[in-house]
Design an enzyme around this catalytic site. Structure first.
Site, PDB file in Angstrom:
ATOM      1  N   HIS A  52      27.150  -7.401  27.567  1.00  0.00           N
ATOM      2  CA  HIS A  52      27.401  -7.837  26.199  1.00  0.00           C
ATOM      3  C   HIS A  52      28.853  -7.560  25.830  1.00  0.00           C
ATOM      4  CE1 HIS A  52      22.966  -7.886  24.587  1.00  0.00           C
ATOM      5  NE2 HIS A  52      23.089  -8.489  25.770  1.00  0.00           N
ATOM      6  N   GLU A  54      30.203  -5.951  23.329  1.00  0.00           N
ATOM      7  CA  GLU A  54      30.503  -4.569  22.948  1.00  0.00           C
ATOM      8  C   GLU A  54      30.631  -3.672  24.183  1.00  0.00           C
ATOM      9  OE1 GLU A  54      27.308  -5.817  19.845  1.00  0.00           O
ATOM     10  OE2 GLU A  54      28.003  -6.515  21.807  1.00  0.00           O
ATOM     11  N   CYS A  82      23.015  -5.092  19.055  1.00  0.00           N
ATOM     12  CA  CYS A  82      21.623  -4.911  19.458  1.00  0.00           C
ATOM     13  C   CYS A  82      21.382  -3.424  19.754  1.00  0.00           C
ATOM     14  CB  CYS A  82      21.313  -5.760  20.683  1.00  0.00           C
ATOM     15  SG  CYS A  82      22.133  -5.183  22.191  1.00  0.00           S
ATOM     16  N   CYS A  85      23.582  -2.000  22.657  1.00  0.00           N
ATOM     17  CA  CYS A  85      24.980  -1.788  22.299  1.00  0.00           C
ATOM     18  C   CYS A  85      25.134  -0.663  21.276  1.00  0.00           C
ATOM     19  CB  CYS A  85      25.581  -3.083  21.781  1.00  0.00           C
ATOM     20  SG  CYS A  85      25.690  -4.370  23.058  1.00  0.00           S
TER      21      CYS A  85
END
Length: 329
Positions: A52, A54, A82, A85
């Site tokens: 992801h 992040e 999410c 993260c």
């Protein structure tokens, strides 16, 4: 730079993800006014469910500073984090999180649940949402709209990774206000293509609400409309679902028609075309398609750079986020 400036940087990274066929989410880590980490979504390309934006930005920052802990840093991300993260953010000891759009399906700053408010956890970041929420939400909705269109047999929304603009040889754009032309050049200055354009009827100028075309050095900060049909109509950078036609123009004679593709520009020169009342991006200056009946080669726009639809499609497919754009007298 302020929160909106940093979020625009994250949006540019989100567009880099979109150009590779990934869901457009971008992130960056800032400490003491310096960007120390950048990342964008890449789970498909990396075959990695943890890739992801992040996570990528945190890894980049940790490598740069030589420490997995990043106290005092702010993480900017275009989409509400999410659970995975959020956990990484806490482990990294991030002091502050700033995000753009809400995520009703997986967001953990209140959309699904609020992990950042769990008192038993031993670290808590200050979290602020909604910064440039509209732009961040549009980046996502346009991507998914293009992907749905592709499933119905329209052109694919993005190029494959090995032929995406971001992986092509570096190019830059030169726009001459005097000649009313846009030239695409390679890194060595060799002319690759030249197109007629139409810039502002009010001439050159950088001030907000002037209706003028800004000069100086710029970057492409966002690419909007990948894979959509020619003559797609945009309002506030969102496809309306309409396809331009003379009949539609007669119904809405007051509209300034922005069609097919958008290259959203951002200034690079503080005080000239960046910041305050001379900020090109906040003035919403684009390179965009225009109706075929609109004359080119002469000034006529409200500040943007108008191009033929076929030309903007060709140009769009050859440039990546951060492509340099020089606009000169």
């Amino acid at each position: 730079m302020n929160d909106e400036d940093y979020m625009r940087e994250a949006l540019a990274l989100a567009q880099a993800a979109a150009s590779r066929g990934e869901v457009p989410v971008g992130a960056l880590v800032v400490r003491d006014g310096e960007i120390i980490g950048r990342g964008f979504n890449a789970p498909i390309g990396e075959s990695d469910p943890t890739a992801h934006a992040e996570i990528a930005a945190l890894r980049d920052a940790a490598r740069r500073v030589g420490n997995y802990r990043l106290p005092g840093a702010t993480l900017y991300v275009t989409l509400e984090p999410c659970a995975m993260c959020a956990g990484a953010i806490m482990h990294a000891r991030i002091a502050r999180v700033v995000y753009g759009a809400r995520d009703a399906k997986t967001g953990v700053h209140g959309s699904v649940l609020d992990l950042f408010a769990v008192e038993k956890l031993n670290h808590h970041a200050v979290v602020e949402g909604g910064v440039l929420a509209e732009e961040c939400s549009h980046s996502l909705s346009a991507f998914f709209a293009a992907r749905r269109a592709a499933k119905k047999g329209r052109p694919a929304p993005v190029a494959p990774a090995d032929s995406s603009p971001a992986s092509a040889a570096p190019v830059h754009i030169d726009i001459s206000l005097a000649a009313q032309t846009l030239s695409l050049l390679d890194a060595g200055g060799t002319l690759l293509a030249r197109y007629p354009v139409s810039t502002a009827a009010n001439g050159p100028g950088e001030c907000a609400d002037s209706g003028c075309t800004p000069r100086g050095l710029h970057l492409v900060r966002a690419r909007i409309g990948a894979g959509l049909p020619a003559n797609t109509v945009f309002r506030a950078r969102r496809p309306t679902g309409e396809i331009y036609s003379p009949e539609l123009a007669r119904q809405f004679p007051e509209r300034d028609w922005i069609l097919t593709r958008i290259l959203w520009l951002s200034g690079c020169e503080p005080g000239r075309n960046r910041g305050g009342k001379v900020d090109t991006m906040r003035r919403y200056i684009y390179i965009h398609g225009t109706p075929d009946a609109v004359p080119l080669g002469v000034p006529g726009s409200h500040g943007c750079i108008r191009m033929r639809n076929a030309d903007i499609v060709e140009l769009f497919d050859r440039v990546a986020p951060y492509t340099r754009v020089l606009i000169r007298d």
